[in-house]
Design a protein around this motif. Structure first.
Motif, PDB file in Angstrom:
ATOM      1  N   TRP A 147      -4.147   6.303   9.368  1.00 34.89           N
ATOM      2  CA  TRP A 147      -4.804   5.057   8.986  1.00 34.89           C
ATOM      3  C   TRP A 147      -6.102   5.360   8.238  1.00 34.89           C
ATOM      4  CZ3 TRP A 147      -1.439   1.342  10.058  1.00 34.89           C
ATOM      5  CH2 TRP A 147      -0.526   1.569  11.094  1.00 34.89           C
ATOM      6  N   PRO A 148      -6.347   4.714   7.095  1.00 34.92           N
ATOM      7  CA  PRO A 148      -7.540   5.026   6.277  1.00 34.92           C
ATOM      8  C   PRO A 148      -8.795   4.308   6.750  1.00 34.92           C
ATOM      9  CG  PRO A 148      -6.200   3.393   5.158  1.00 34.92           C
ATOM     10  CD  PRO A 148      -5.452   3.743   6.423  1.00 34.92           C
ATOM     11  N   PHE A 435       0.620   6.528   2.020  1.00 43.17           N
ATOM     12  CA  PHE A 435       0.658   5.583   3.132  1.00 43.17           C
ATOM     13  C   PHE A 435      -0.636   4.779   3.196  1.00 43.17           C
ATOM     14  CE2 PHE A 435      -0.250   4.368   7.501  1.00 43.17           C
ATOM     15  CZ  PHE A 435       0.917   3.725   7.877  1.00 43.17           C
ATOM     16  N   GLY A 436      -1.773   5.464   3.020  1.00 43.54           N
ATOM     17  CA  GLY A 436      -3.055   4.771   3.066  1.00 43.54           C
ATOM     18  C   GLY A 436      -3.189   3.724   1.987  1.00 43.54           C
ATOM     19  N   ILE A 437      -2.731   4.028   0.776  1.00 43.88           N
ATOM     20  CA  ILE A 437      -2.799   3.060  -0.315  1.00 43.88           C
ATOM     21  C   ILE A 437      -1.922   1.850  -0.016  1.00 43.88           C
ATOM     22  CG2 ILE A 437      -2.192   2.688  -2.739  1.00 43.88           C
ATOM     23  CD1 ILE A 437      -3.068   5.559  -3.270  1.00 43.88           C
ATOM     24  N   LEU A 438      -0.731   2.080   0.526  1.00 40.84           N
ATOM     25  CA  LEU A 438       0.159   0.975   0.869  1.00 40.84           C
ATOM     26  C   LEU A 438      -0.463   0.080   1.934  1.00 40.84           C
ATOM     27  CD1 LEU A 438       3.617   2.804   0.935  1.00 40.84           C
ATOM     28  CD2 LEU A 438       2.748   1.242  -0.824  1.00 40.84           C
ATOM     29  N   ILE A 439      -1.107   0.694   2.923  1.00 38.90           N
ATOM     30  CA  ILE A 439      -1.756  -0.097   3.973  1.00 38.90           C
ATOM     31  C   ILE A 439      -2.923  -0.900   3.401  1.00 38.90           C
ATOM     32  CG2 ILE A 439      -3.230   0.109   6.018  1.00 38.90           C
ATOM     33  CD1 ILE A 439      -0.293   0.232   6.648  1.00 38.90           C
ATOM     34  N   PHE A 442      -1.244  -3.725   1.118  1.00 40.25           N
ATOM     35  CA  PHE A 442      -0.262  -4.676   1.654  1.00 40.25           C
ATOM     36  C   PHE A 442      -0.373  -4.927   3.153  1.00 40.25           C
ATOM     37  CE2 PHE A 442       1.781  -2.423  -1.931  1.00 40.25           C
ATOM     38  CZ  PHE A 442       1.838  -3.488  -2.819  1.00 40.25           C
ATOM     39  N   GLY A 443      -1.295  -4.266   3.815  1.00 36.00           N
ATOM     40  CA  GLY A 443      -1.419  -4.475   5.253  1.00 36.00           C
ATOM     41  C   GLY A 443      -2.859  -4.424   5.685  1.00 36.00           C
ATOM     42  N   GLY A 447      -4.574  -0.867  10.325  1.00 39.82           N
ATOM     43  CA  GLY A 447      -3.399  -1.042  11.149  1.00 39.82           C
ATOM     44  C   GLY A 447      -3.520  -2.277  12.018  1.00 39.82           C
ATOM     45  N   PRO A 448      -2.444  -2.770  12.562  1.00 39.86           N
ATOM     46  CA  PRO A 448      -2.465  -3.945  13.410  1.00 39.86           C
ATOM     47  C   PRO A 448      -3.349  -3.731  14.632  1.00 39.86           C
ATOM     48  CG  PRO A 448      -0.223  -3.324  12.807  1.00 39.86           C
ATOM     49  CD  PRO A 448      -1.107  -2.216  12.375  1.00 39.86           C
ATOM     50  N   SER A 449      -4.042  -4.778  15.056  1.00 32.96           N
ATOM     51  CA  SER A 449      -4.969  -4.628  16.181  1.00 32.96           C
ATOM     52  C   SER A 449      -4.243  -4.217  17.455  1.00 32.96           C
ATOM     53  CB  SER A 449      -5.710  -5.954  16.415  1.00 32.96           C
ATOM     54  OG  SER A 449      -4.776  -7.010  16.648  1.00 32.96           O
TER      55      SER A 449
END
Length: 515
Positions: A147-148, A435-439, A442-443, A447-449
């Motif tokens: 997670w970034p 992965f970090g760029i996608l998160i 788009f997310g 990451g989700p809490s």
């Protein structure tokens, strides 16, 4: 075999064979007329050939692998979590920080013991004890460190200064990190130089500003607060604050698996028997990488000359642990604690805001304290320091994660040795970047809490677990003359109980984990 001409600058290496002491019962030493065939057997993995230990460099030095731990350790814990606690509970709460960072200094010394004695990472040491232990850390690294978060925090601070949307600067930063690491001839050398400059800027800059903003009284209460052992206000035992305290103690210095990755940086620096192991190169220079041995090496613990060199290496790493790691980490957090107290004077309501759930109130108040002595420009400098912390942590974390996963993959995934270590490193590096760029795009940025609580739990749990691993590895896989003394085992054992005990108490008593 690896040619000693490729050994890093920390010490020259010779490929000569040594002699084993033959006085240990936990493992077997093979003997024979062919001295080059002598090995040290540890666990069920390949035995370690006996080689000469390089001469130790001078104990007093400026640069070294500890700069990675400082870059990883001087993060949001020192600049955000502990100043927030000081604003709520006063500087007396900092005795817990003193305990946390001192414990981590001892952990650093024990991590270095195995890495310098064998040239192997602590992950390989864990695999020598029991392979599933190593795979546990392999999985935890993926769950916690993809997670970034640090870069997002730094980019958000940069937005306060420049107005550039934080998502844009974070994505650009991720790509730049990948390009720089891929073009580097030797990644370790590049990072040591870059991080040394960044850490120096951070340490000097925060100390100068703290001296302008704070008072001698702030400094005195900050220092005396470190020795209020046992101070624990009733509010700290609430479900709202105890999990935060647990997380803050774990984040007093590098958290999670960052101490374990330090063993890989030691190896790449050429510390001890790491001088016999090739260094990880950038993707562009992967073709220049020497053949990686399938295991580490051991030196002759029965040779007085070799043991003299070993004591020299221990002095070298002890200087790193006490002055560079403990000292620099403490200096930065003292500066931020002084700022927190100045912020409390500038914004008397900041405590109420924090207790009311405003998690960012501490950062805003400290920025106001900066501005009180130099106007809005100096207030922006504070966010510049937060952005710098984000850059430091991102460089260190991305390199360390990629280095650790590549190491475990290369040695323990069937067929992985068809690739060079540099190729595997690049694969994990660009994987976490994508992965970090996608998160980011788009997310949720971190990451989700619902996932974050699990990740925080795993991070602190990993710290307790690696203390247990250290006890097993250093006391079972090393020759007796270089095993830790009883008091070192007591301290590391206390660390295991300290981290795991507080974590599970928080979970059982309050139903929550680290916040």
């Amino acid at each position: 075999m690896v040619d000693s001409s490729n050994a890093p600058a920390a010490g020259s290496s010779r490929r000569d064979s040594g002699h084993d002491s033959g006085n240990d019962t936990a493992t077997e030493v093979a003997s024979g007329t062919d001295e080059s065939a002598r090995v040290w057997r540890a666990g069920r993995l390949d035995p370690m050939p006996i080689r000469k230990l390089p001469e130790a460099p001078p104990a007093i030095h400026l640069l070294g692998p500890t700069v990675f731990l400082v870059a990883l350790g001087v993060g949001m814990g020192e600049s955000y979590m502990w100043p927030r606690l000081v604003l709520v509970f006063g500087p007396e709460i900092r005795w817990l920080f003193l305990v946390g960072v001192t414990l981590q200094a001892f952990v650093m010394l024990e991590m270095a013991r195995y890495a310098m004695a064998t040239g192997e990472s602590i992950f390989t040491g864990a695999a020598r004890v029991f392979k599933p232990i190593m795979w546990f850390f392999f999985v935890v690294a993926i769950l916690v460190y993809i997670w970034p978060g640090h870069l997002s925090a730094g980019a958000a601070a940069l937005e306060e200064i420049t107005g550039i949307p934080w998502v844009v600067s974070a994505c650009v930063g991720l790509v730049l990190v990948g390009i720089v690491f891929s073009l580097a001839r030797v990644i370790y050398n590049l990072l040591e130089n870059v991080l040394s400059v960044l850490i120096g800027t951070l340490v000097v800059g925060t100390a100068v500003v703290a001296s302008l903003v704070g008072s001698w009284g702030d400094l005195a209460s900050t220092l005396s607060g470190m020795f209020h052992f046992g101070y624990f206000p009733a509010e700290a035992m609430s479900g709202a604050w105890f999990p935060i305290l647990v997380g803050s103690v774990a984040f007093a210095g590098p958290s999670g698996m960052q101490q374990m990755w330090y063993t890989l940086h030691l190896r790449d620096s050429g510390a001890g028997m790491g001088a016999h192991i090739p260094r990880v190169r950038g993707l562009r220079h992967a073709g220049e990488e020497e053949a990686m041995p399938s295991r580490g090496f051991m030196f002759d613990t029965g040779d007085p000359k070799e043991m003299t060199k070993w004591r020299g290496w221990r002095r070298w790493v002890t200087f790193d642990a006490l002055l560079l790691f403990w000292g620099i980490t403490m200096l930065v957090t003292v500066s931020f604690t002084v700022l927190a107290q100045a912020a409390n004077r500038e914004n008397p309501n900041v405590k109420a805001l924090i207790e009311g759930g405003d998690r960012d109130a501490a950062l805003g108040a400290m920025s106001d304290a900066f501005a009180s002595v130099g106007g809005p420009v100096l207030g922006g400098v504070f966010f510049g320091f937060i952005a710098l912390i984000g850059v430091n942590a991102t460089l260190g974390l991305f390199d360390s994660f990629s280095r650790g996963q590549a190491d475990m993959t290369y040695f323990f995934v069937p067929g992985a040795r068809k690739f060079k270590m540099s190729h595997l490193y690049a694969g994990f590096l660009w994987g976490v970047i994508v992965f970090g760029i996608l998160i980011l795009l788009f997310g949720p940025a971190e990451g989700p809490s619902s996932v974050l609580d699990i990740l925080a739990f795993l991070s602190t749990f990993a710290m307790g677990a690696y203390c247990v691993v250290l006890l097993l590895v250093n006391n079972r896989m090393l020759p007796k003359p270089i095993r830790p003394r009883w008091w070192a085992n007591v301290i590391i054992g206390f660390g295991a109980l300290f981290y795991l005990g507080m974590l599970f108490y928080s979970l059982i008593r309050f139903g929550v984990v680290v916040s």
